[in-house]
Scaffold this motif. Sequence first.
Motif, PDB file in Angstrom:
ATOM      1  N   GLN A 288       0.846  -1.191   0.020  1.00  0.00           N
ATOM      2  CA  GLN A 288      -0.027   0.048  -0.065  1.00  0.00           C
ATOM      3  C   GLN A 288       1.023   1.377   0.029  1.00  0.00           C
ATOM      4  O   GLN A 288       0.589   2.250  -0.571  1.00  0.00           O
ATOM      5  N   ARG A 291       1.743   1.802  -3.288  1.00  0.00           N
ATOM      6  CA  ARG A 291       0.776   2.514  -4.220  1.00  0.00           C
ATOM      7  C   ARG A 291       0.739   3.926  -4.075  1.00  0.00           C
ATOM      8  O   ARG A 291       0.595   4.719  -4.880  1.00  0.00           O
ATOM      9  N   ASP A 334       3.849 -10.806 -13.099  1.00  0.00           N
ATOM     10  CA  ASP A 334       2.661 -11.337 -12.957  1.00  0.00           C
ATOM     11  C   ASP A 334       2.887 -13.024 -12.528  1.00  0.00           C
ATOM     12  O   ASP A 334       2.853 -13.883 -13.389  1.00  0.00           O
ATOM     13  N   GLN A 338      -2.255 -14.318 -13.108  1.00  0.00           N
ATOM     14  CA  GLN A 338      -3.847 -13.888 -12.619  1.00  0.00           C
ATOM     15  C   GLN A 338      -4.116 -13.203 -13.927  1.00  0.00           C
ATOM     16  O   GLN A 338      -5.528 -12.807 -14.292  1.00  0.00           O
ATOM     17  N   TYR A 339      -3.123 -12.180 -14.661  1.00  0.00           N
ATOM     18  CA  TYR A 339      -3.723 -11.393 -15.917  1.00  0.00           C
ATOM     19  C   TYR A 339      -2.764 -11.894 -16.908  1.00  0.00           C
ATOM     20  O   TYR A 339      -1.884 -11.284 -17.290  1.00  0.00           O
ATOM     21  N   GLN A 373      -6.268  -4.362 -14.657  1.00  0.00           N
ATOM     22  CA  GLN A 373      -5.908  -5.158 -13.374  1.00  0.00           C
ATOM     23  C   GLN A 373      -6.796  -4.418 -12.205  1.00  0.00           C
ATOM     24  O   GLN A 373      -7.462  -5.406 -11.435  1.00  0.00           O
ATOM     25  N   THR A 374      -6.585  -3.209 -11.868  1.00  0.00           N
ATOM     26  CA  THR A 374      -7.185  -2.752 -10.620  1.00  0.00           C
ATOM     27  C   THR A 374      -8.750  -3.006 -10.771  1.00  0.00           C
ATOM     28  O   THR A 374      -9.265  -3.138  -9.698  1.00  0.00           O
ATOM     29  N   HIS A 375      -9.336  -2.819 -11.948  1.00  0.00           N
ATOM     30  CA  HIS A 375     -10.757  -2.869 -11.842  1.00  0.00           C
ATOM     31  C   HIS A 375     -11.279  -4.307 -12.170  1.00  0.00           C
ATOM     32  O   HIS A 375     -12.396  -4.724 -12.177  1.00  0.00           O
ATOM     33  N   ASN A 376     -10.354  -5.406 -12.188  1.00  0.00           N
ATOM     34  CA  ASN A 376     -10.646  -6.863 -12.296  1.00  0.00           C
ATOM     35  C   ASN A 376      -9.920  -7.480 -11.199  1.00  0.00           C
ATOM     36  O   ASN A 376      -8.905  -8.387 -11.502  1.00  0.00           O
ATOM     37  N   PRO A 377     -10.093  -7.573  -9.801  1.00  0.00           N
ATOM     38  CA  PRO A 377      -9.066  -8.167  -8.943  1.00  0.00           C
ATOM     39  C   PRO A 377      -9.070  -9.517  -8.876  1.00  0.00           C
ATOM     40  O   PRO A 377      -8.323 -10.166  -8.415  1.00  0.00           O
ATOM     41  N   GLN A 378     -10.408 -10.096  -9.468  1.00  0.00           N
ATOM     42  CA  GLN A 378     -10.262 -11.538  -9.698  1.00  0.00           C
ATOM     43  C   GLN A 378      -9.754 -12.088 -10.873  1.00  0.00           C
ATOM     44  O   GLN A 378      -9.404 -13.379 -10.990  1.00  0.00           O
TER      45      GLN A 378
END
Length: 475
Positions: A288, A291, A334, A338-339, A373-378
């Motif tokens: 964090q 970030r 990655d 995940q991405y 990536q941020t808007h698709n944490p899954q």
Amino acid sequence: MNSTLKLIQRFFMVLVLSVFLLLILNGLLVLVFSFHYSGAYDGNSGPWTAAETIAQSLTPQSEGGYQLSAQGSALLSRGGAWAILVENGTGNVVWHSDNLPEEIPLSYTVGDLSQAVRGYIQDYPTTVSEYGEDLLILGFPKQSYWKLLYNTFSYSLIANAPWIVLAWLGMNVFLVLLIYLITTSGVVKAVKPIIGAIEALPKGESPYVKEKGLFAQLAASINGAAEKIRTQDYALRKKETARANWIAGVSHDIRTPLTVVMGTAGQLEEDRSLSQDTRTKAGVIRRQSQRIQQLVNDLNLASKLEYNVQPLQQKVIHAVALLRQVAVDFLNLDAQEQYPIHWETSSALSPCLVLGDENLLKRALSNLIVNAQTHNPQGCSIFLSVTREGEYCCLWVQDDGVGLSDEELDRLQHTPHYMMCDSSTGEPRHGLGLLLVRQIAKVHQGTLLLGHSPQGGLEAKLQLPLWQQEKMPHK
């Protein structure tokens, strides 16, 4: 001064149109008055026609003398006229109407007849008509007609009448133009600085118009508006400078304690003597903090781009190679896959060269991938491609994630960021990532377009102008 010319042209056209309409109106009035007064003697005929009618209504009697018909008598009565018939040779009046004035002679010489034919008998205007070899003279009340006795004109005058009329019109037009120039020269001279000042205001200039003459009040209003704009511009620049300095100061001041926090959290995360739960929490603090550091860097860069203080290190860049390098960097980070990134650029694509700052363009592409990536944490798949569209090179970042609704997409594209808007800052706005991409595209004369991807998620299209050798700046 196109506006000044248009104003002059407008005045001139109004003047010409006014003169033209006045000439037509005056001509029509002349015709109307001429027909009305030239002698509509009895409402149907003129004085010369009336004389012919009286001559036709007069008939000789077998026992001697003459008889005027009822129609002829009515014609004389309506106009208050009288008539006499002068015998050829003797000059004696052989017939006259009943209402003959006493002062009218009953015998005429040739000279008298010439005067009567030409104009008047005892100030009574007359017209004539032949009656066989005799002469019928019709007389009218003294104030009924005015006759031109010497109405002879030179033949050359009649022959040259068209040229004379043109010369007359030319002199009138010249006189009108002269009057126009004299009367409007002062107006035009006074209007020019007014128009110049009005045209200068939208350009950010600060004009000043002398407050005198015909438009003194308008000049004062323009000067007041210019002064107000100068004051507002100064206040705005002062405000923007303060905001830029505040952002730069916060970025600088936060860097040292943030580095300490990140370093300490990293040490705790790697300390094997601590429990796994404590080390996990330390990892959260470190990530964090990273970030926050990224957000501070984004904020500082966005401020520099907004105020044009970010120097550009421009060079010719191969767009395909640039996007490949960004893709490789994200694939290496990655570890959990995940991405996954899919490369969809055609191998037949001709070289796409753009002129720009490599680090800034990498930052823009990285922000688009991070945004996905941020808007698709899954997790989601990311699709990268490069295409050519006319004079532009297009770099695409698409995903098959949750995407956005039409309303959210419209708000994302049209709602200003809180850095660009001083009102309603409490409303939710998009992050600095997309703002930076838009700003980077703008400084490269490009655009960022957002939409729905074919895979169902979000689509970002970074459109940059293709580099051409003749556009390369000289060093």
